[in-house]
Design a protein around this motif. Structure first.
Motif, short mmCIF file in Angstrom:
data_model
loop_
_atom_site.label_atom_id
_atom_site.label_comp_id
_atom_site.label_asym_id
_atom_site.label_seq_id
_atom_site.Cartn_x
_atom_site.Cartn_y
_atom_site.Cartn_z
N GLY A 121 0.67 -1.07 0.02
CA GLY A 121 -0.01 0.03 -0.06
C GLY A 121 0.83 1.26 -0.02
N PHE A 122 1.97 1.18 0.65
CA PHE A 122 2.99 2.33 0.79
C PHE A 122 3.31 2.73 -0.67
N LEU A 123 4.04 1.68 -1.55
CA LEU A 123 4.25 1.86 -2.78
C LEU A 123 3.42 2.28 -3.81
N ILE A 124 1.96 1.82 -3.27
CA ILE A 124 0.93 2.27 -4.41
C ILE A 124 0.62 3.80 -4.10
N LEU A 125 0.66 3.99 -2.91
CA LEU A 125 0.24 5.63 -2.27
C LEU A 125 1.24 6.45 -2.88
N LEU A 126 2.73 6.18 -3.01
CA LEU A 126 3.76 6.95 -3.68
C LEU A 126 3.41 7.23 -5.14
N ILE A 127 3.02 6.25 -5.77
CA ILE A 127 2.48 6.22 -7.31
C ILE A 127 1.49 7.19 -7.36
N LEU A 128 0.41 7.14 -6.51
CA LEU A 128 -0.54 7.98 -6.65
C LEU A 128 -0.41 9.46 -6.41
N GLN A 129 0.30 9.59 -5.47
CA GLN A 129 0.92 10.84 -5.35
C GLN A 129 1.41 11.62 -6.57
N ARG A 130 2.26 10.81 -7.50
CA ARG A 130 2.82 11.49 -8.57
C ARG A 130 1.66 11.42 -9.69
N LEU A 131 0.62 10.69 -9.58
CA LEU A 131 -0.42 11.09 -10.38
C LEU A 131 -1.16 12.06 -10.49
N ASN A 132 -1.14 13.03 -9.48
CA ASN A 132 -1.73 14.22 -9.20
C ASN A 132 -3.35 14.07 -9.14
N LEU A 133 -3.65 13.08 -8.43
CA LEU A 133 -5.23 12.96 -8.42
C LEU A 133 -5.88 14.28 -7.67
N LYS A 134 -7.36 14.01 -7.49
CA LYS A 134 -7.99 15.28 -6.80
C LYS A 134 -7.61 15.18 -5.32
N ARG A 135 -7.59 16.36 -4.75
CA ARG A 135 -7.13 16.37 -3.37
C ARG A 135 -7.90 15.48 -2.36
N GLY A 136 -7.50 14.77 -1.70
CA GLY A 136 -8.29 13.91 -0.79
C GLY A 136 -8.19 12.47 -1.20
N GLU A 137 -7.97 12.16 -2.28
CA GLU A 137 -8.15 10.82 -2.76
C GLU A 137 -7.01 9.84 -2.58
N VAL A 138 -5.85 10.52 -2.46
CA VAL A 138 -4.67 9.56 -1.96
C VAL A 138 -4.96 9.10 -0.55
#
Length: 268
Positions: A189-206
Protein backbone atom coordinates in the motif's frame (compact mmCIF):
# COMPACT_ATOMS: atom_id res chain seq x y z
CA UNK A 1 8.52 -31.55 23.21
CA UNK A 2 10.11 -28.70 21.29
CA UNK A 3 12.23 -26.23 23.22
CA UNK A 4 12.14 -22.98 21.30
CA UNK A 5 12.88 -19.81 23.19
CA UNK A 6 11.15 -16.63 22.02
CA UNK A 7 13.12 -13.51 21.19
CA UNK A 8 13.66 -11.21 24.14
CA UNK A 9 11.09 -8.36 23.90
CA UNK A 10 13.42 -6.16 25.98
CA UNK A 11 16.17 -4.51 23.95
CA UNK A 12 18.03 -2.81 26.78
CA UNK A 13 17.90 -2.57 30.56
CA UNK A 14 19.26 0.48 32.35
CA UNK A 15 18.84 -0.21 36.03
CA UNK A 16 15.10 -0.25 36.74
CA UNK A 17 14.35 1.04 33.23
CA UNK A 18 13.54 -1.50 30.52
CA UNK A 19 13.51 -0.41 26.89
CA UNK A 20 11.29 -2.71 24.85
CA UNK A 21 11.74 -3.54 21.19
CA UNK A 22 8.07 -2.65 20.71
CA UNK A 23 8.73 0.97 21.63
CA UNK A 24 11.89 1.15 19.52
CA UNK A 25 10.11 -0.26 16.48
CA UNK A 26 7.09 2.03 16.86
CA UNK A 27 9.41 5.02 17.34
CA UNK A 28 11.40 4.06 14.24
CA UNK A 29 8.23 3.91 12.16
CA UNK A 30 7.12 7.29 13.48
CA UNK A 31 10.45 9.01 12.76
CA UNK A 32 10.77 7.52 9.28
CA UNK A 33 7.18 8.49 8.47
CA UNK A 34 7.79 12.02 9.75
CA UNK A 35 10.91 12.32 7.59
CA UNK A 36 9.06 11.22 4.45
CA UNK A 37 6.05 13.46 5.15
CA UNK A 38 8.25 16.48 5.88
CA UNK A 39 10.18 16.10 2.63
CA UNK A 40 6.95 15.74 0.66
CA UNK A 41 5.41 18.74 2.46
CA UNK A 42 8.31 20.95 1.38
CA UNK A 43 7.86 19.80 -2.23
CA UNK A 44 4.18 20.73 -1.97
CA UNK A 45 4.99 24.24 -0.78
CA UNK A 46 4.40 23.83 2.96
CA UNK A 47 6.73 24.91 5.73
CA UNK A 48 9.21 22.30 6.91
CA UNK A 49 7.89 22.46 10.49
CA UNK A 50 4.24 21.73 9.65
CA UNK A 51 4.33 17.99 10.27
CA UNK A 52 6.66 18.28 13.25
CA UNK A 53 4.15 20.63 14.89
CA UNK A 54 1.26 18.34 13.93
CA UNK A 55 2.98 15.23 15.32
CA UNK A 56 3.58 16.90 18.69
CA UNK A 57 -0.20 17.10 19.10
CA UNK A 58 -1.36 14.09 17.09
CA UNK A 59 0.85 11.40 18.65
CA UNK A 60 -0.15 11.84 22.32
CA UNK A 61 -3.81 12.37 21.41
CA UNK A 62 -3.74 9.30 19.14
CA UNK A 63 -2.19 7.25 21.94
CA UNK A 64 -4.90 8.33 24.40
CA UNK A 65 -7.64 7.59 21.87
CA UNK A 66 -6.10 4.21 21.07
CA UNK A 67 -6.30 3.31 24.75
CA UNK A 68 -9.86 4.65 25.16
CA UNK A 69 -10.99 2.64 22.12
CA UNK A 70 -9.43 -0.53 23.54
CA UNK A 71 -10.95 0.00 26.98
CA UNK A 72 -14.43 0.65 25.55
CA UNK A 73 -14.45 -2.68 23.73
CA UNK A 74 -13.07 -4.49 26.77
CA UNK A 75 -15.39 -2.74 29.21
CA UNK A 76 -16.59 -5.98 30.78
CA UNK A 77 -13.06 -6.38 32.15
CA UNK A 78 -12.13 -2.76 32.89
CA UNK A 79 -15.44 -2.03 34.61
CA UNK A 80 -14.34 -4.60 37.18
CA UNK A 81 -10.72 -3.34 37.23
CA UNK A 82 -10.98 0.48 36.89
CA UNK A 83 -7.51 0.95 38.37
CA UNK A 84 -6.07 -0.65 35.22
CA UNK A 85 -7.75 1.69 32.74
CA UNK A 86 -4.71 3.95 32.56
CA UNK A 87 -2.19 1.09 32.82
CA UNK A 88 -1.20 1.33 29.17
CA UNK A 89 2.24 -0.08 30.00
CA UNK A 90 0.53 -3.44 30.47
CA UNK A 91 -0.57 -3.39 26.83
CA UNK A 92 -3.86 -2.68 25.16
CA UNK A 93 -4.14 -0.09 22.39
CA UNK A 94 -6.06 -0.20 19.10
CA UNK A 95 -4.89 1.27 15.79
CA UNK A 96 -8.42 2.35 14.80
CA UNK A 97 -8.66 4.44 17.96
CA UNK A 98 -5.29 5.99 17.18
CA UNK A 99 -6.38 6.84 13.64
CA UNK A 100 -9.60 8.46 14.87
CA UNK A 101 -7.64 10.60 17.32
CA UNK A 102 -5.04 11.55 14.71
CA UNK A 103 -7.66 12.49 12.10
CA UNK A 104 -9.65 14.68 14.50
CA UNK A 105 -6.42 16.35 15.64
CA UNK A 106 -5.41 17.01 12.03
CA UNK A 107 -8.81 18.54 11.21
CA UNK A 108 -8.47 20.97 14.12
CA UNK A 109 -4.79 21.65 13.35
CA UNK A 110 -5.55 22.38 9.68
CA UNK A 111 -8.31 24.79 10.64
CA UNK A 112 -6.09 26.63 13.13
CA UNK A 113 -3.24 26.90 10.61
CA UNK A 114 -5.56 27.78 7.71
CA UNK A 115 -4.41 24.73 5.76
CA UNK A 116 -6.29 22.13 3.75
CA UNK A 117 -7.00 19.01 5.79
CA UNK A 118 -7.13 16.95 2.61
CA UNK A 119 -3.74 18.20 1.50
CA UNK A 120 -2.16 17.31 4.84
CA UNK A 121 -3.89 13.92 4.81
CA UNK A 122 -2.72 13.14 1.27
CA UNK A 123 0.86 13.99 2.17
CA UNK A 124 0.73 11.95 5.37
CA UNK A 125 -1.01 8.85 3.95
CA UNK A 126 2.14 6.99 2.76
CA UNK A 127 3.86 7.76 6.05
CA UNK A 128 0.92 6.42 8.07
CA UNK A 129 0.75 3.10 6.27
CA UNK A 130 4.54 2.71 6.32
CA UNK A 131 4.48 3.32 10.06
CA UNK A 132 1.84 0.60 10.38
CA UNK A 133 3.94 -1.80 8.30
CA UNK A 134 6.93 -1.24 10.57
CA UNK A 135 4.89 -1.18 13.77
CA UNK A 136 3.52 -4.70 13.22
CA UNK A 137 7.02 -5.99 13.89
CA UNK A 138 6.59 -4.72 17.42
CA UNK A 139 3.69 -7.18 17.70
CA UNK A 140 6.05 -9.84 16.36
CA UNK A 141 8.54 -9.19 19.15
CA UNK A 142 5.75 -9.40 21.73
CA UNK A 143 4.27 -12.56 20.17
CA UNK A 144 0.87 -10.88 19.85
CA UNK A 145 -1.68 -10.03 17.15
CA UNK A 146 -1.23 -13.50 15.70
CA UNK A 147 -3.76 -15.79 14.07
CA UNK A 148 -5.02 -19.25 14.86
CA UNK A 149 -2.90 -22.39 15.25
CA UNK A 150 -1.10 -23.91 12.27
CA UNK A 151 1.59 -26.53 11.80
CA UNK A 152 5.30 -25.85 11.46
CA UNK A 153 5.08 -27.47 8.04
CA UNK A 154 2.57 -24.82 6.96
CA UNK A 155 4.88 -22.01 8.06
CA UNK A 156 7.83 -23.63 6.32
CA UNK A 157 5.74 -23.89 3.14
CA UNK A 158 5.56 -20.08 3.17
CA UNK A 159 9.38 -20.03 2.93
CA UNK A 160 9.68 -17.99 6.10
CA UNK A 161 13.03 -17.67 7.86
CA UNK A 162 13.48 -19.70 11.02
CA UNK A 163 13.48 -16.67 13.31
CA UNK A 164 9.89 -15.86 12.27
CA UNK A 165 8.74 -19.47 12.45
CA UNK A 166 10.28 -19.93 15.88
CA UNK A 167 8.76 -16.70 17.19
CA UNK A 168 5.34 -17.98 16.14
CA UNK A 169 5.80 -20.94 18.50
CA UNK A 170 3.79 -19.82 21.53
CA UNK A 171 2.97 -21.99 24.52
CA UNK A 172 3.31 -25.25 22.64
CA UNK A 173 1.69 -24.32 19.31
CA UNK A 174 2.54 -22.53 16.09
CA UNK A 175 0.32 -19.68 14.91
CA UNK A 176 -0.48 -17.71 11.75
CA UNK A 177 1.97 -14.76 11.49
CA UNK A 178 -0.83 -12.28 10.83
CA UNK A 179 1.53 -9.48 11.85
CA UNK A 180 3.57 -10.36 8.75
CA UNK A 181 0.56 -10.57 6.45
CA UNK A 182 -0.54 -7.08 7.47
CA UNK A 183 2.98 -5.68 7.35
CA UNK A 184 3.44 -6.88 3.75
CA UNK A 185 -0.03 -5.61 2.77
CA UNK A 186 0.79 -2.21 4.24
CA UNK A 187 4.17 -2.10 2.50
CA UNK A 188 2.51 -2.72 -0.87
CA UNK A 189 0.00 0.00 0.00
CA UNK A 190 2.86 2.38 0.77
CA UNK A 191 4.33 1.88 -2.71
CA UNK A 192 0.90 2.33 -4.34
CA UNK A 193 0.29 5.59 -2.48
CA UNK A 194 3.70 6.96 -3.56
CA UNK A 195 2.69 6.29 -7.16
CA UNK A 196 -0.72 7.91 -6.68
CA UNK A 197 0.92 11.04 -5.28
CA UNK A 198 2.76 11.44 -8.59
CA UNK A 199 -0.45 10.99 -10.61
CA UNK A 200 -1.82 14.26 -9.22
CA UNK A 201 -5.27 13.00 -8.28
CA UNK A 202 -7.94 15.25 -6.85
CA UNK A 203 -7.10 16.41 -3.36
CA UNK A 204 -8.11 13.87 -0.73
CA UNK A 205 -8.05 10.83 -2.98
CA UNK A 206 -4.61 9.60 -1.91
CA UNK A 207 -5.73 9.53 1.73
CA UNK A 208 -9.08 7.95 0.93
CA UNK A 209 -7.31 5.29 -1.13
CA UNK A 210 -5.15 4.59 1.91
CA UNK A 211 -8.28 4.08 4.01
CA UNK A 212 -9.75 1.72 1.42
CA UNK A 213 -6.55 -0.28 0.91
CA UNK A 214 -5.80 -0.67 4.60
CA UNK A 215 -9.41 -1.55 5.45
CA UNK A 216 -9.65 -4.27 2.80
CA UNK A 217 -6.50 -5.94 4.07
CA UNK A 218 -7.47 -5.52 7.71
CA UNK A 219 -10.90 -7.09 7.09
CA UNK A 220 -9.46 -10.37 5.82
CA UNK A 221 -6.48 -10.50 8.18
CA UNK A 222 -8.68 -9.73 11.18
CA UNK A 223 -10.70 -12.83 10.34
CA UNK A 224 -7.60 -14.92 11.15
CA UNK A 225 -6.75 -13.22 14.44
CA UNK A 226 -7.55 -14.60 17.86
CA UNK A 227 -7.33 -11.38 19.90
CA UNK A 228 -9.97 -9.26 18.19
CA UNK A 229 -12.06 -6.58 19.89
CA UNK A 230 -15.67 -7.70 19.56
CA UNK A 231 -18.73 -5.61 18.75
CA UNK A 232 -21.02 -8.57 19.49
CA UNK A 233 -20.37 -12.22 20.21
CA UNK A 234 -20.04 -12.87 16.47
CA UNK A 235 -18.93 -9.55 14.97
CA UNK A 236 -15.35 -8.34 15.14
CA UNK A 237 -15.21 -4.57 15.54
CA UNK A 238 -12.27 -4.13 13.17
CA UNK A 239 -14.10 -6.00 10.41
CA UNK A 240 -17.30 -4.01 10.86
CA UNK A 241 -15.37 -0.74 10.86
CA UNK A 242 -13.37 -1.83 7.82
CA UNK A 243 -16.55 -2.39 5.80
CA UNK A 244 -17.93 0.99 6.90
CA UNK A 245 -14.66 2.75 5.99
CA UNK A 246 -14.41 1.14 2.55
CA UNK A 247 -17.99 2.12 1.68
CA UNK A 248 -17.69 5.63 3.13
CA UNK A 249 -14.36 6.36 1.43
CA UNK A 250 -15.58 5.07 -1.93
CA UNK A 251 -18.74 7.18 -1.72
CA UNK A 252 -16.66 10.23 -0.75
CA UNK A 253 -14.37 9.81 -3.76
CA UNK A 254 -17.33 9.48 -6.14
CA UNK A 255 -19.21 12.37 -4.52
CA UNK A 256 -16.22 14.72 -4.54
CA UNK A 257 -15.47 13.86 -8.16
CA UNK A 258 -18.97 14.82 -9.28
CA UNK A 259 -19.40 17.88 -7.06
CA UNK A 260 -18.86 21.15 -8.87
CA UNK A 261 -16.19 23.47 -7.52
CA UNK A 262 -13.90 20.77 -6.09
CA UNK A 263 -11.11 21.13 -8.65
CA UNK A 264 -8.04 21.29 -6.39
CA UNK A 265 -5.52 18.55 -7.05
CA UNK A 266 -2.79 17.03 -4.93
CA UNK A 267 0.07 19.02 -6.47
CA UNK A 268 -1.76 22.35 -6.45
Amino acid sequence: METIKPLNPIALELGPLSIHWYGIIIGTGLLLGLYIATNEAVKRGLQKEVFTDLVLWAVPIALICARIYYVIFNWSYYSQHPNEIIAIWKGGIAIHGALIGAIVTTVVFAKKKNLSFWKLADIAAPSIILGQAIGRWGNFMNQEAHGGPVSREFLESLHLPDFIINQMYIEGSYYHPTFLYESLWDLIGFLILLILQRLNLKRGEVFLTYVIWYSIGRFFIEGMRTDSLMLTDNLKMAQVLSVVLVITSTVLILYRRTRKGLTARYKD
